[in-house]
Design a protein around this motif. Sequence first.
Motif, PDB file in Angstrom:
ATOM      1  N   LEU A   2     -26.140 -73.153 -21.510  1.00  0.00           N
ATOM      2  CA  LEU A   2     -25.330 -74.356 -21.457  1.00  0.00           C
ATOM      3  C   LEU A   2     -25.729 -75.377 -22.501  1.00  0.00           C
ATOM      4  O   LEU A   2     -24.961 -76.278 -22.806  1.00  0.00           O
ATOM      5  CB  LEU A   2     -25.403 -74.975 -20.062  1.00  0.00           C
ATOM      6  N   LEU A   3     -26.937 -75.271 -23.048  1.00  0.00           N
ATOM      7  CA  LEU A   3     -27.409 -76.221 -24.058  1.00  0.00           C
ATOM      8  C   LEU A   3     -27.849 -75.483 -25.317  1.00  0.00           C
ATOM      9  O   LEU A   3     -29.019 -75.480 -25.673  1.00  0.00           O
ATOM     10  CB  LEU A   3     -28.576 -77.038 -23.503  1.00  0.00           C
ATOM     11  N   PRO A   4     -26.904 -74.862 -26.033  1.00  0.00           N
ATOM     12  CA  PRO A   4     -27.303 -74.116 -27.236  1.00  0.00           C
ATOM     13  C   PRO A   4     -27.592 -75.047 -28.402  1.00  0.00           C
ATOM     14  O   PRO A   4     -27.106 -76.173 -28.469  1.00  0.00           O
ATOM     15  CB  PRO A   4     -26.077 -73.254 -27.528  1.00  0.00           C
ATOM     16  N   PHE A   5     -28.403 -74.552 -29.300  1.00  0.00           N
ATOM     17  CA  PHE A   5     -28.697 -75.246 -30.543  1.00  0.00           C
ATOM     18  C   PHE A   5     -27.962 -74.509 -31.646  1.00  0.00           C
ATOM     19  O   PHE A   5     -28.170 -73.321 -31.852  1.00  0.00           O
ATOM     20  CB  PHE A   5     -30.207 -75.247 -30.807  1.00  0.00           C
ATOM     21  N   GLN A   6     -27.057 -75.188 -32.341  1.00  0.00           N
ATOM     22  CA  GLN A   6     -26.256 -74.543 -33.368  1.00  0.00           C
ATOM     23  C   GLN A   6     -26.987 -74.612 -34.703  1.00  0.00           C
ATOM     24  O   GLN A   6     -27.239 -75.691 -35.227  1.00  0.00           O
ATOM     25  CB  GLN A   6     -24.888 -75.192 -33.484  1.00  0.00           C
ATOM     26  N   VAL A   7     -27.334 -73.444 -35.251  1.00  0.00           N
ATOM     27  CA  VAL A   7     -28.023 -73.357 -36.532  1.00  0.00           C
ATOM     28  C   VAL A   7     -27.028 -73.505 -37.675  1.00  0.00           C
ATOM     29  O   VAL A   7     -27.220 -74.292 -38.590  1.00  0.00           O
ATOM     30  CB  VAL A   7     -28.790 -72.021 -36.647  1.00  0.00           C
ATOM     31  N   GLU A   8     -25.978 -72.699 -37.623  1.00  0.00           N
ATOM     32  CA  GLU A   8     -24.878 -72.743 -38.586  1.00  0.00           C
ATOM     33  C   GLU A   8     -23.593 -72.563 -37.807  1.00  0.00           C
ATOM     34  O   GLU A   8     -23.629 -72.383 -36.592  1.00  0.00           O
ATOM     35  CB  GLU A   8     -25.008 -71.618 -39.623  1.00  0.00           C
ATOM     36  N   ALA A   9     -22.487 -72.567 -38.483  1.00  0.00           N
ATOM     37  CA  ALA A   9     -21.212 -72.347 -37.805  1.00  0.00           C
ATOM     38  C   ALA A   9     -21.186 -70.935 -37.220  1.00  0.00           C
ATOM     39  O   ALA A   9     -21.271 -69.948 -37.945  1.00  0.00           O
ATOM     40  CB  ALA A   9     -20.060 -72.530 -38.777  1.00  0.00           C
ATOM     41  N   GLY A  10     -21.129 -70.850 -35.898  1.00  0.00           N
ATOM     42  CA  GLY A  10     -21.070 -69.557 -35.234  1.00  0.00           C
ATOM     43  C   GLY A  10     -22.404 -68.978 -34.839  1.00  0.00           C
ATOM     44  O   GLY A  10     -22.456 -67.959 -34.161  1.00  0.00           O
ATOM     45  N   PHE A  11     -23.525 -69.575 -35.235  1.00  0.00           N
ATOM     46  CA  PHE A  11     -24.853 -69.077 -34.901  1.00  0.00           C
ATOM     47  C   PHE A  11     -25.536 -70.061 -33.959  1.00  0.00           C
ATOM     48  O   PHE A  11     -25.814 -71.198 -34.337  1.00  0.00           O
ATOM     49  CB  PHE A  11     -25.701 -68.890 -36.168  1.00  0.00           C
ATOM     50  N   PHE A  12     -25.804 -69.587 -32.733  1.00  0.00           N
ATOM     51  CA  PHE A  12     -26.403 -70.422 -31.706  1.00  0.00           C
ATOM     52  C   PHE A  12     -27.749 -69.855 -31.273  1.00  0.00           C
ATOM     53  O   PHE A  12     -27.942 -68.639 -31.283  1.00  0.00           O
ATOM     54  CB  PHE A  12     -25.504 -70.494 -30.467  1.00  0.00           C
ATOM     55  N   ILE A  13     -28.644 -70.717 -30.877  1.00  0.00           N
ATOM     56  CA  ILE A  13     -29.923 -70.316 -30.296  1.00  0.00           C
ATOM     57  C   ILE A  13     -29.970 -70.897 -28.893  1.00  0.00           C
ATOM     58  O   ILE A  13     -29.752 -72.093 -28.697  1.00  0.00           O
ATOM     59  CB  ILE A  13     -31.110 -70.835 -31.122  1.00  0.00           C
ATOM     60  N   ASP A  14     -30.230 -70.044 -27.900  1.00  0.00           N
ATOM     61  CA  ASP A  14     -30.353 -70.513 -26.528  1.00  0.00           C
ATOM     62  C   ASP A  14     -31.326 -69.595 -25.785  1.00  0.00           C
ATOM     63  O   ASP A  14     -31.986 -68.770 -26.392  1.00  0.00           O
ATOM     64  CB  ASP A  14     -29.000 -70.579 -25.831  1.00  0.00           C
ATOM     65  N   LEU A  15     -31.416 -69.744 -24.497  1.00  0.00           N
ATOM     66  CA  LEU A  15     -32.387 -68.985 -23.706  1.00  0.00           C
ATOM     67  C   LEU A  15     -31.782 -67.770 -23.017  1.00  0.00           C
ATOM     68  O   LEU A  15     -32.291 -67.299 -22.007  1.00  0.00           O
ATOM     69  CB  LEU A  15     -33.030 -69.915 -22.671  1.00  0.00           C
ATOM     70  N   ARG A  16     -30.722 -67.225 -23.565  1.00  0.00           N
ATOM     71  CA  ARG A  16     -30.057 -66.084 -22.946  1.00  0.00           C
ATOM     72  C   ARG A  16     -30.953 -64.846 -22.914  1.00  0.00           C
ATOM     73  O   ARG A  16     -31.007 -64.139 -21.913  1.00  0.00           O
ATOM     74  CB  ARG A  16     -28.763 -65.779 -23.699  1.00  0.00           C
ATOM     75  N   THR A  17     -31.671 -64.562 -23.979  1.00  0.00           N
ATOM     76  CA  THR A  17     -32.536 -63.389 -24.009  1.00  0.00           C
ATOM     77  C   THR A  17     -33.671 -63.517 -22.999  1.00  0.00           C
ATOM     78  O   THR A  17     -34.059 -62.541 -22.365  1.00  0.00           O
ATOM     79  CB  THR A  17     -33.105 -63.186 -25.427  1.00  0.00           C
ATOM     80  N   THR A  18     -34.171 -64.714 -22.819  1.00  0.00           N
ATOM     81  CA  THR A  18     -35.210 -64.946 -21.813  1.00  0.00           C
ATOM     82  C   THR A  18     -34.681 -64.655 -20.423  1.00  0.00           C
ATOM     83  O   THR A  18     -35.366 -64.031 -19.600  1.00  0.00           O
ATOM     84  CB  THR A  18     -35.707 -66.401 -21.889  1.00  0.00           C
ATOM     85  N   MET A  19     -33.445 -65.052 -20.144  1.00  0.00           N
ATOM     86  CA  MET A  19     -32.824 -64.786 -18.856  1.00  0.00           C
ATOM     87  C   MET A  19     -32.690 -63.280 -18.613  1.00  0.00           C
ATOM     88  O   MET A  19     -32.965 -62.791 -17.518  1.00  0.00           O
ATOM     89  CB  MET A  19     -31.456 -65.449 -18.793  1.00  0.00           C
ATOM     90  N   VAL A  20     -32.298 -62.546 -19.637  1.00  0.00           N
ATOM     91  CA  VAL A  20     -32.148 -61.099 -19.513  1.00  0.00           C
ATOM     92  C   VAL A  20     -33.508 -60.445 -19.258  1.00  0.00           C
ATOM     93  O   VAL A  20     -33.645 -59.573 -18.396  1.00  0.00           O
ATOM     94  CB  VAL A  20     -31.488 -60.510 -20.781  1.00  0.00           C
ATOM     95  N   ALA A  21     -34.526 -60.872 -19.975  1.00  0.00           N
ATOM     96  CA  ALA A  21     -35.858 -60.292 -19.806  1.00  0.00           C
ATOM     97  C   ALA A  21     -36.424 -60.586 -18.413  1.00  0.00           C
ATOM     98  O   ALA A  21     -37.022 -59.711 -17.783  1.00  0.00           O
ATOM     99  CB  ALA A  21     -36.804 -60.822 -20.881  1.00  0.00           C
ATOM    100  N   ILE A  22     -36.234 -61.792 -17.914  1.00  0.00           N
ATOM    101  CA  ILE A  22     -36.742 -62.132 -16.588  1.00  0.00           C
ATOM    102  C   ILE A  22     -35.983 -61.365 -15.508  1.00  0.00           C
ATOM    103  O   ILE A  22     -36.577 -60.927 -14.522  1.00  0.00           O
ATOM    104  CB  ILE A  22     -36.682 -63.655 -16.365  1.00  0.00           C
ATOM    105  N   ALA A  23     -34.675 -61.192 -15.685  1.00  0.00           N
ATOM    106  CA  ALA A  23     -33.901 -60.399 -14.722  1.00  0.00           C
ATOM    107  C   ALA A  23     -34.414 -58.972 -14.672  1.00  0.00           C
ATOM    108  O   ALA A  23     -34.531 -58.377 -13.603  1.00  0.00           O
ATOM    109  CB  ALA A  23     -32.421 -60.422 -15.091  1.00  0.00           C
ATOM    110  N   GLY A  24     -34.761 -58.419 -15.825  1.00  0.00           N
ATOM    111  CA  GLY A  24     -35.303 -57.068 -15.861  1.00  0.00           C
ATOM    112  C   GLY A  24     -36.705 -56.986 -15.295  1.00  0.00           C
ATOM    113  O   GLY A  24     -37.073 -55.999 -14.659  1.00  0.00           O
ATOM    114  N   LEU A  25     -37.476 -58.027 -15.498  1.00  0.00           N
ATOM    115  CA  LEU A  25     -38.841 -58.049 -14.986  1.00  0.00           C
ATOM    116  C   LEU A  25     -38.856 -58.032 -13.461  1.00  0.00           C
ATOM    117  O   LEU A  25     -39.633 -57.309 -12.839  1.00  0.00           O
ATOM    118  CB  LEU A  25     -39.572 -59.289 -15.504  1.00  0.00           C
ATOM    119  N   PHE A  26     -37.986 -58.811 -12.849  1.00  0.00           N
ATOM    120  CA  PHE A  26     -37.964 -58.888 -11.391  1.00  0.00           C
ATOM    121  C   PHE A  26     -37.044 -57.869 -10.750  1.00  0.00           C
ATOM    122  O   PHE A  26     -37.284 -57.446  -9.617  1.00  0.00           O
ATOM    123  CB  PHE A  26     -37.549 -60.299 -10.938  1.00  0.00           C
ATOM    124  N   GLY A  27     -35.972 -57.466 -11.428  1.00  0.00           N
ATOM    125  CA  GLY A  27     -34.991 -56.580 -10.815  1.00  0.00           C
ATOM    126  C   GLY A  27     -34.998 -55.161 -11.325  1.00  0.00           C
ATOM    127  O   GLY A  27     -34.313 -54.303 -10.780  1.00  0.00           O
TER     128      GLY A  27
END
Length: 67
Positions: A2-27
């Motif tokens: 919900l709070l991405p950081f836009q590097v360039e037009a169309g390129f965002f940095i957010d915590l989506r990969t962290t969410m995926v890794a934690i879901a895999g760690l616990f589930g």
Amino acid sequence: MLLPFQVEAGFFIDLRTTMVAIAGLFGGPVSAAVTALIAGAFRLYIGGAGAAWRLCEDLYGAASLPA
């Protein structure tokens, strides 16, 4: 996601990969795959120049977990 950081037009940095890794760690690998699929679909819905790169990063986050 919900709070991405836009590097360039169309390129965002957010915590989506962290969410995926934690879901895999616990589930486990099925949870990581489902979460990566949902996060990847959301990124493709957002669109932009970095959509394909971000989809690969979500899949890498799911695959990098120990089995």
